[in-house]
Design an enzyme around this catalytic site. Structure first.
Site, PDB file in Angstrom:
ATOM      1  N   ARG A 255       0.887  -1.516  -0.237  1.00  0.00           N
ATOM      2  CA  ARG A 255       0.109  -0.169  -0.243  1.00  0.00           C
ATOM      3  C   ARG A 255       1.283   1.481   0.295  1.00  0.00           C
ATOM      4  NH1 ARG A 255      -2.946  -3.538   4.337  1.00  0.00           N
ATOM      5  NH2 ARG A 255      -4.400  -4.146   3.647  1.00  0.00           N
TER       6      ARG A 255
ATOM      7  N   ARG B  15      -1.091  -1.858  -7.106  1.00  0.00           N
ATOM      8  CA  ARG B  15      -1.678  -2.983  -5.980  1.00  0.00           C
ATOM      9  C   ARG B  15      -2.101  -3.970  -6.555  1.00  0.00           C
ATOM     10  NH1 ARG B  15      -1.790  -4.604  -0.238  1.00  0.00           N
ATOM     11  NH2 ARG B  15      -3.659  -5.273   0.494  1.00  0.00           N
TER      12      ARG B  15
ATOM     13  N   LYS C  52      -2.030  -1.405   7.142  1.00  0.00           N
ATOM     14  CA  LYS C  52      -3.591  -0.796   7.776  1.00  0.00           C
ATOM     15  C   LYS C  52      -4.137  -1.831   8.716  1.00  0.00           C
ATOM     16  CE  LYS C  52      -8.179   0.163   4.837  1.00  0.00           C
ATOM     17  NZ  LYS C  52      -7.877   0.134   3.176  1.00  0.00           N
TER      18      LYS C  52
ATOM     19  N   HIS D 249      -2.911   3.069  -6.360  1.00  0.00           N
ATOM     20  CA  HIS D 249      -3.303   2.306  -5.095  1.00  0.00           C
ATOM     21  C   HIS D 249      -3.578   0.710  -6.010  1.00  0.00           C
ATOM     22  CE1 HIS D 249      -5.236   0.459  -1.821  1.00  0.00           C
ATOM     23  NE2 HIS D 249      -5.684  -0.395  -2.725  1.00  0.00           N
TER      24      HIS D 249
ATOM     25  N   HIS E  51      -3.973  -9.082   3.473  1.00  0.00           N
ATOM     26  CA  HIS E  51      -5.889  -8.935   3.969  1.00  0.00           C
ATOM     27  C   HIS E  51      -6.105 -10.232   4.920  1.00  0.00           C
ATOM     28  CE1 HIS E  51      -6.748  -7.862  -0.741  1.00  0.00           C
ATOM     29  NE2 HIS E  51      -6.681  -6.765   0.119  1.00  0.00           N
TER      30      HIS E  51
ATOM     31  N   TYR F  84     -10.298 -11.010  -7.123  1.00  0.00           N
ATOM     32  CA  TYR F  84      -9.424 -11.193  -8.235  1.00  0.00           C
ATOM     33  C   TYR F  84      -9.904 -13.304  -8.933  1.00  0.00           C
ATOM     34  CZ  TYR F  84      -6.827  -7.542  -6.055  1.00  0.00           C
ATOM     35  OH  TYR F  84      -6.705  -6.272  -5.889  1.00  0.00           O
TER      36      TYR F  84
END
Length: 419
Positions: free
Chosen positions: A268, A358, A295, A355, A381, A390
């Site tokens: 990120r 990514r 994050k 972004h 994640h 994806y």
């Protein structure tokens, strides 16, 4: 200090370096506090329901209020306490009933955000902007109907469902804390359902687009070196001190290293900005994203491929300090919009954000056959909810799944063979 509190006593009371109390010998619990500035306020001292000593101001001061009136007010309040009333709890309930959204943000929630959120400032700005007409409303007055009315107004104003959902999520987190801290009895968003949103945007670069981006990076490096050479010619003609030449083997600044790192690791932007050299193991070719800068607040390790490793080894020779991408003040880089925008123009790329590198990283992995759980781990994640976007890029596993439904052809019987 204990003495009978009187007008004469208070007139002659001398301030000290620190505030002090004078306890009345006539009415147990009645007292005055004398501050270093000479202010004298009436108060009471009592034991709370927990058995601990407590102090409560009478919101009166000398000489505006006479000693006799203050003593009588203290007598009444001490009587109520003797009958079971708790002034501290009464004050809390009064404050609870009047604490507005703006008050809560300033007095309580801001400090909690600063400690527990990576986006504290942005979150507070979002709440203040989205709910600007509700800032003066007491927390206890918020309910589902008020939230639905706010949401309807936002829809009429043309706000996208995703934006409205993000705004409500920010407010919902705030009320979760307010509920936890006993400032509201019910969560006002408990029955409010989020709008359905279209599938998340996934933008990656085609081979041609990636080639153009890389070519634009190289062209920028060449231009900057040429500009430095021309600048030195100009300075030499005027006998000025020359600037250091930029050798072909070094990067002209942090833009190309940052882009290459993002394309090859899926970091990120904030993780890239805050990356420290002690989180980069050039020997083992591993980069570590620590929970403090992630994050998700989760530690993860990302292997460095040959391009990323070679870039970091060269960049390490060019930088000093703890941050991989240092800013001018010794901290880390905090802004790259201008240089990034110009690069996109030169590469003729549209609808592509920082972004999206990514997304490009994840998309290329999936299209190369990497399983979704590995991609999830590399992206950081918490679960597959975000990574599943994806999945459509890897149709092979679906094709293999439905292929299992095919029955093998029946073998001819012996009778049909002999006939």
């Amino acid at each position: 200090m204990r003495a009978k509190i009187s007008r004469e006593l208070l007139r002659t009371a001398e301030p000290r370096k620190h505030a002090f109390d004078i306890q009345d010998t006539e009415l147990r619990g009645f007292a005055v506090r004398v501050t270093p500035g000479g202010n004298i306020t009436y108060c009471i001292r009592y034991r709370g329901v927990d058995g601990k000593q407590a102090r409560k101001s009478l919101d009166r001061s000398f000489p505006a209020t006479s000693v006799s009136d203050a003593r009588e007010a203290a007598r009444v309040l001490l009587g109520r306490i003797a009958n079971g009333e708790d002034p501290a709890e009464t004050a809390r309930q009064k404050r609870r009933a009047t604490m507005t959204l703006a008050d809560f943000l300033e007095e309580r929630y801001r400090d909690w955000l600063a400690t527990n959120s990576q986006t504290a400032t942005a979150t507070e700005k979002r709440i203040r902007a989205a709910f600007c007409d509700e800032l003066a409303r007491p927390l206890v007055e918020f309910n589902a109907w008020i939230i639905e009315k706010w949401r309807s107004a936002r829809v009429k104003a043309g706000k996208a469902p995703a934006t409205i959902n993000r705004d409500l999520a920010a407010l919902g987190s705030l009320f979760s804390r307010a509920l936890e801290w006993g400032l509201v009895d019910v969560h006002p968003l408990g029955t409010v359902k989020q709008f359905k949103e279209p599938d998340g945007r996934v933008r990656w670069l085609s081979d041609d687009e990636e080639d153009r981006l890389r070519a634009a990076l190289d062209a920028r490096e060449t231009r900057e070196r040429a500009a430095r050479t021309n600048a030195n010619k100009w300075r030499a003609a005027r006998r000025y001190e020359l600037l250091p030449e930029i050798d072909e083997s070094v990067y002209v600044d942090h833009l190309k290293p940052m882009v290459l790192l993002s394309l090859n690791t899926g970091l990120r932007q904030g993780e890239t900005f805050k990356l420290r050299w002690d989180a980069v193991d050039l020997g083992l070719a591993v980069l570590t994203v620590r929970g403090a800068t992630a994050k998700s607040r989760r530690l993860r390790h990302i292997p460095l491929n040959d391009e990323a490793l070679a870039m970091l080894k060269q960049w390490r020779k060019q930088t000093t300090g703890e941050f991989v991408f240092p800013g001018r003040d010794g901290s880390h880089v905090t802004e790259i919009k201008t240089a990034w925008g110009k690069l996109l123009d030169q590469a003729k790329l549209t609808d592509f954000t920082w972004h999206d590198m990514r997304h490009h990283f994840a998309s290329r992995l999936v299209m190369s056959g990497v399983d979704l759980n590995t991609v999830r781990e590399l992206l950081g994640h918490a679960d597959l909810t975000m990574t599943i976007r994806y999945a459509h890029l890897a149709p092979a596993h679906k094709a293999l799944a439905v292929a299992k439904l095919l029955r093998p052809p029946a073998r001819p019987s012996d009778e049909s063979v002999s006939g």
